[in-house]
Scaffold this active site. Structure first.
Site: not given
Ligand code: DOR
Ligand code: ZN
Length: 344
Positions: A13, A15, A17, A97, A134, A172, A217, A245, A249
């Protein structure tokens, strides 16, 4: 034990981007993971097979090694049809998802009515496509610390009753309630656990000032829940496996009066998990969690290559600077880690 050699791990799991960020995120993961389940919450989201395959191609282009295998996921919306599920090649897109609409980053187009998607779940179950969830309700009147438990009671329990064969990953997980639900379920249910939820609790978010880089999250919970997660991985149960996860950002979007949720852990996640198992005196359980149980649950072969981690102190950089000058603060920035991947 000063070094540990395990089968090469996978991240079930994360991300990546898109666009310019891929050269950073894919390289950071491919340094130690052979495969990764890539979340589809781009803008716009990855809602069908064509979009997922094109995204996969961009990830492969960005990978520093041909050895890395991205596994794609479909983003479920109110408009997802059984035909969309039928068009998926499960070898490349093994899962879909479910984001409850509004639950997290880029989830606005997610699912507002879970029951509405029951025909889609039926088809996924028939095809052997996994459902990744989620698991948080989004009702404004439900306390953010109770949202995972409420989701289990109101949605997960009925869903599993209705679709007993649908392979489901509760992503998560953060609570004792989730650990109990997974442990009490049959072999069609498993869960991923992140490094931050094993290492931290809500004090690490809120005591002595708000720490935006520990904000993710589902949000960090009280320490009794953290203890349950640590106990779950220490137990060696094959129902719990690695999913970082990792979610980058930019610094200014986290250090903001409405900061984004997500911890960019790819630079140290494997080492941090190792630290957790070491702290729990359970290094013998690391390989199952990191390298075996996820592949087994997905019905994929285990990796045959090996990696070695050594007991060695190093400090996570304070900042990652991208080629275009943008900056990301990595998870655990400026802190010492006690295990290091040996990539010689
Ligand atoms: O903290 C998180 N960031 N939880 C998520 O479910 C999504 C993820 C994100 O895409 O930044
Ligand atoms: Zn995630």
């Amino acid at each position: 034990m000063d070094s540990i050699t395990i089968s090469a791990p996978d991240d079930w799991h994360l991300h990546f981007r898109d666009g310019d960020l891929l050269s950073e995120t894919v390289a950071a993961t491919a340094r130690c993971f052979k495969r990764a389940i890539v979340m589809p919450n781009l803008q716009p989201p990855v809602t069908d097979a064509a979009l997922a395959m094109a995204y996969r191609e961009r990830i492969l282009q960005a990978s520093p090694t041909p050895d890395f295998g991205p596994l794609m996921t479909l983003y479920l919306t109110q408009q997802t049809t059984t035909q969309i599920i039928d068009e998926v090649d499960l070898a490349y897109i093994p899962a879909a998802k479910l984001y409850p609409a509004g639950a997290t980053t880029n989830s606005q187009q997610g699912v507002a009515s879970i029951e509405h998607l029951y025909p889609v779940f039926e088809r996924m179950s028939e095809r052997g496509m996994l459902l990744l969830i989620h698991g948080e309700v989004t009702d404004a009147d439900v306390d953010i610390f109770d949202r995972e438990k409420k989701f289990i009671d109101d949605y997960l329990v009925p869903l599993k009753q209705r679709f007993p064969a649908l392979k489901t990953v509760f992503e998560h997980i953060t609570t004792t309630d989730a650990v109990k639900f997974v442990n009490g379920s049959d072999a069609s249910v498993a869960a991923t656990i992140t490094p931050q939820h094993l290492l931290l609790n809500r004090n690490d978010l809120l005591v002595g000032g708000i720490r935006p880089h520990n904000y993710c999250l589902p949000v960090l919970k009280r320490n009794s829940h953290q203890t349950s997660l640590r106990e779950a991985v220490r137990s060696g149960s094959n129902k719990f496996f690695l999913g970082t996860d990792s979610a980058p950002h930019l610094q200014h979007l986290k250090e903001n009066d409405c900061g984004c949720a997500g911890c960019y852990s790819a630079w140290g996640a494997l080492e941090l998990y190792t630290q957790v198992f070491d702290d729990l005196d359970s290094l013998d359980k690391l390989e199952g969690f990191a390298s075996h149980y996820g592949a087994d649950f997905y019905g994929l072969p285990r990796n045959t290559q090996k990696i070695t981690l050594e007991r060695s102190n190093w400090v996570m950089p304070e900042l990652i600077e991208l080629p275009n000058g943008d900056k990301i603060v990595p998870f655990f920035a400026g802190q010492e880690l006690s295990w290091k991947l040996n990539n010689s």
